[in-house]
Design a protein around this motif. Sequence first.
Motif, PDB file in Angstrom:
ATOM      1  N   GLN A  97      85.723  53.234  82.189  1.00  0.00           N
ATOM      2  CA  GLN A  97      85.958  54.644  82.581  1.00  0.00           C
ATOM      3  C   GLN A  97      84.832  54.976  83.502  1.00  0.00           C
ATOM      4  OE1 GLN A  97      86.126  56.814  78.813  1.00  0.00           O
ATOM      5  NE2 GLN A  97      83.828  56.261  78.334  1.00  0.00           N
ATOM      6  N   ALA A  98      85.141  56.039  84.538  1.00  0.00           N
ATOM      7  CA  ALA A  98      84.142  56.332  85.445  1.00  0.00           C
ATOM      8  C   ALA A  98      82.957  57.152  84.629  1.00  0.00           C
ATOM      9  CB  ALA A  98      84.882  57.291  86.472  1.00  0.00           C
ATOM     10  N   ALA A  99      81.580  56.986  85.431  1.00  0.00           N
ATOM     11  CA  ALA A  99      80.464  57.610  84.907  1.00  0.00           C
ATOM     12  C   ALA A  99      80.672  59.126  84.984  1.00  0.00           C
ATOM     13  CB  ALA A  99      79.419  57.013  85.305  1.00  0.00           C
ATOM     14  N   SER A 100      80.266  60.044  84.292  1.00  0.00           N
ATOM     15  CA  SER A 100      80.113  61.193  84.249  1.00  0.00           C
ATOM     16  C   SER A 100      78.918  61.676  85.153  1.00  0.00           C
ATOM     17  CB  SER A 100      79.863  62.008  83.136  1.00  0.00           C
ATOM     18  OG  SER A 100      80.939  61.777  82.059  1.00  0.00           O
ATOM     19  N   ALA A 101      79.424  62.798  85.850  1.00  0.00           N
ATOM     20  CA  ALA A 101      78.370  63.273  86.939  1.00  0.00           C
ATOM     21  C   ALA A 101      77.189  63.783  86.038  1.00  0.00           C
ATOM     22  CB  ALA A 101      78.966  64.142  88.016  1.00  0.00           C
ATOM     23  N   TRP A 102      75.765  63.549  86.845  1.00  0.00           N
ATOM     24  CA  TRP A 102      74.649  64.405  86.213  1.00  0.00           C
ATOM     25  C   TRP A 102      74.938  65.931  86.552  1.00  0.00           C
ATOM     26  CZ3 TRP A 102      71.126  61.963  83.549  1.00  0.00           C
ATOM     27  CH2 TRP A 102      70.930  60.643  84.024  1.00  0.00           C
ATOM     28  N   PRO A 103      74.611  66.641  85.533  1.00  0.00           N
ATOM     29  CA  PRO A 103      75.046  68.167  85.357  1.00  0.00           C
ATOM     30  C   PRO A 103      74.128  68.956  86.321  1.00  0.00           C
ATOM     31  CG  PRO A 103      73.976  67.659  83.605  1.00  0.00           C
ATOM     32  CD  PRO A 103      74.188  66.297  84.116  1.00  0.00           C
ATOM     33  N   ILE A 104      74.435  70.137  86.716  1.00  0.00           N
ATOM     34  CA  ILE A 104      73.558  71.032  87.428  1.00  0.00           C
ATOM     35  C   ILE A 104      72.990  72.071  86.295  1.00  0.00           C
ATOM     36  CG2 ILE A 104      73.236  72.977  89.241  1.00  0.00           C
ATOM     37  CD1 ILE A 104      73.726  70.109  90.363  1.00  0.00           C
ATOM     38  N   THR A 105      71.830  71.923  86.130  1.00  0.00           N
ATOM     39  CA  THR A 105      71.407  72.967  85.037  1.00  0.00           C
ATOM     40  C   THR A 105      70.114  73.659  85.595  1.00  0.00           C
ATOM     41  OG1 THR A 105      71.592  71.006  83.524  1.00  0.00           O
ATOM     42  CG2 THR A 105      70.162  72.887  82.507  1.00  0.00           C
ATOM     43  N   LYS A 106      70.268  75.051  85.499  1.00  0.00           N
ATOM     44  CA  LYS A 106      69.519  76.142  86.167  1.00  0.00           C
ATOM     45  C   LYS A 106      69.372  77.219  85.445  1.00  0.00           C
ATOM     46  CE  LYS A 106      73.125  77.536  89.399  1.00  0.00           C
ATOM     47  NZ  LYS A 106      73.706  77.649  90.679  1.00  0.00           N
ATOM     48  N   ALA A 107      68.511  77.913  86.217  1.00  0.00           N
ATOM     49  CA  ALA A 107      68.344  79.519  85.437  1.00  0.00           C
ATOM     50  C   ALA A 107      69.544  80.364  85.669  1.00  0.00           C
ATOM     51  CB  ALA A 107      67.302  80.303  86.160  1.00  0.00           C
ATOM     52  N   GLY A 108      69.886  81.221  84.523  1.00  0.00           N
ATOM     53  CA  GLY A 108      70.998  82.190  84.840  1.00  0.00           C
ATOM     54  C   GLY A 108      72.338  81.712  84.001  1.00  0.00           C
ATOM     55  N   GLN A 109      72.228  80.373  83.611  1.00  0.00           N
ATOM     56  CA  GLN A 109      73.434  79.756  82.834  1.00  0.00           C
ATOM     57  C   GLN A 109      73.388  80.362  81.550  1.00  0.00           C
ATOM     58  OE1 GLN A 109      72.810  75.452  83.724  1.00  0.00           O
ATOM     59  NE2 GLN A 109      74.310  75.582  85.470  1.00  0.00           N
ATOM     60  N   PRO A 110      74.297  80.141  80.603  1.00  0.00           N
ATOM     61  CA  PRO A 110      74.148  80.617  79.214  1.00  0.00           C
ATOM     62  C   PRO A 110      73.438  79.484  78.697  1.00  0.00           C
ATOM     63  CG  PRO A 110      76.674  80.669  79.866  1.00  0.00           C
ATOM     64  CD  PRO A 110      75.687  80.186  81.142  1.00  0.00           C
ATOM     65  N   ARG A 111      72.978  79.984  77.052  1.00  0.00           N
ATOM     66  CA  ARG A 111      71.981  79.140  76.604  1.00  0.00           C
ATOM     67  C   ARG A 111      72.932  77.955  76.115  1.00  0.00           C
ATOM     68  NH1 ARG A 111      69.316  81.487  71.098  1.00  0.00           N
ATOM     69  NH2 ARG A 111      67.858  79.730  70.693  1.00  0.00           N
ATOM     70  N   ASN A 112      72.353  76.614  76.290  1.00  0.00           N
ATOM     71  CA  ASN A 112      73.042  75.356  76.207  1.00  0.00           C
ATOM     72  C   ASN A 112      72.178  74.313  75.820  1.00  0.00           C
ATOM     73  OD1 ASN A 112      72.664  73.793  78.827  1.00  0.00           O
ATOM     74  ND2 ASN A 112      72.798  76.025  79.128  1.00  0.00           N
ATOM     75  N   ASN A 113      72.892  73.119  75.395  1.00  0.00           N
ATOM     76  CA  ASN A 113      72.104  71.896  74.901  1.00  0.00           C
ATOM     77  C   ASN A 113      71.502  71.266  76.018  1.00  0.00           C
ATOM     78  OD1 ASN A 113      73.596  72.744  72.281  1.00  0.00           O
ATOM     79  ND2 ASN A 113      73.372  70.566  71.618  1.00  0.00           N
ATOM     80  N   ASN A 114      72.050  71.342  77.252  1.00  0.00           N
ATOM     81  CA  ASN A 114      71.457  70.663  78.259  1.00  0.00           C
ATOM     82  C   ASN A 114      70.137  71.239  78.557  1.00  0.00           C
ATOM     83  OD1 ASN A 114      73.387  68.777  78.542  1.00  0.00           O
ATOM     84  ND2 ASN A 114      74.405  69.568  80.395  1.00  0.00           N
ATOM     85  N   ALA A 115      70.025  72.658  78.778  1.00  0.00           N
ATOM     86  CA  ALA A 115      68.824  73.331  78.969  1.00  0.00           C
ATOM     87  C   ALA A 115      67.615  73.053  77.771  1.00  0.00           C
ATOM     88  CB  ALA A 115      68.991  74.779  78.940  1.00  0.00           C
ATOM     89  N   MET A 116      68.169  72.895  76.654  1.00  0.00           N
ATOM     90  CA  MET A 116      67.239  72.452  75.468  1.00  0.00           C
ATOM     91  C   MET A 116      66.730  71.237  75.716  1.00  0.00           C
ATOM     92  SD  MET A 116      67.869  73.111  71.548  1.00  0.00           S
ATOM     93  CE  MET A 116      68.317  74.726  71.553  1.00  0.00           C
TER      94      MET A 116
END
Length: 326
Positions: free
Chosen positions: A38-57
């Motif tokens: 299966q194709a690899a998932s893309a690296w996410p874009i994580t930045k200020a202003g997004q809802p609280r989430n696990n990637n930011a943590m």
Amino acid sequence: MHRTTMSARARAGRRTLAATLVALLVGVLALTAAAPAQAASAWPITKAGQPRNNNAMALQYLLTARGYPTTADGVFGSGTTANLQSFQSAQGISPVDGIAGSGTWPRLVIQVAQGSADTNAVKAAQTQLNKYGANLVVDGVFGSRTRASVVQFQANRGLSQTGTVDLATWQELLGWSQTYDQTLCYVTGGSTASSLIPAQVDNVQRILTATRNAGGNRNAQIIALMTAMQESRLCNIQFGDRDSLGLFQQRPSQGWCSGGTACVNPTYATQGFLGVSAYTTNPGLFDISGWETMGKTYAADKVQRSCCPTAYAQWESMATTLADTY
């Protein structure tokens, strides 16, 4: 003579057919080998202003591990932005924009495996594994349970099942679907029976299954659901008031779960709330004298011992609909 001639022809035909099948098989195998599982998932874009989430943590834990102390609360604020910019500048990453994308994540993540001493990097990995239902306590200890969760995730994503969170595993942990991200659930989840997101519905079903398996009647099911909605928005969160954890915001320091593990396991947490768990001696719903005849909000508060006994009442109608639906 006639039979011999026919037999030779038959053998020749079989050889031709066999050769054709072998050729086809080789072709299929070649195509299969050439195509990734299966194709690899893309690296996410994580930045200020997004809802609280696990990637930011996870990013915050990793910044701390890299020498830029950052509060790991999943809220990408100005402090996180500034620390990320400092990391980008030190690493020669351009642009220095305080946004984590494909140019930053691969430089930020840290490989961890069983026995790893970098507790903040391990916490980042545990935070990500919990996004996919691992129900780990984020304690920075990479033990056998964390390793088993890594192996299971790798198997689900078609990765080599090494038990090590390497670059490819990090990419999947960060970039794959956020459907069951419990911190994102807390921010974006619905507040009516018809608006619940998949992560909430999954938790509803887990609470109901555990309650029914414990012999809980319809009233017990409703009380459990309205309690979890008030305490966690039906999200299995890894944060809360002081050391509160999970769907029912149970506190390990108050004897609700040994080491915290049971508090973030939806089944065990529900059993604890009901009073049928081996992980706590605290009284649960079934231990409350007369719980079936008292108001549901007061029955819930007898277990939770909250500041606001009537707060649970606002979710009774919603919980009733959920209990009857699922």
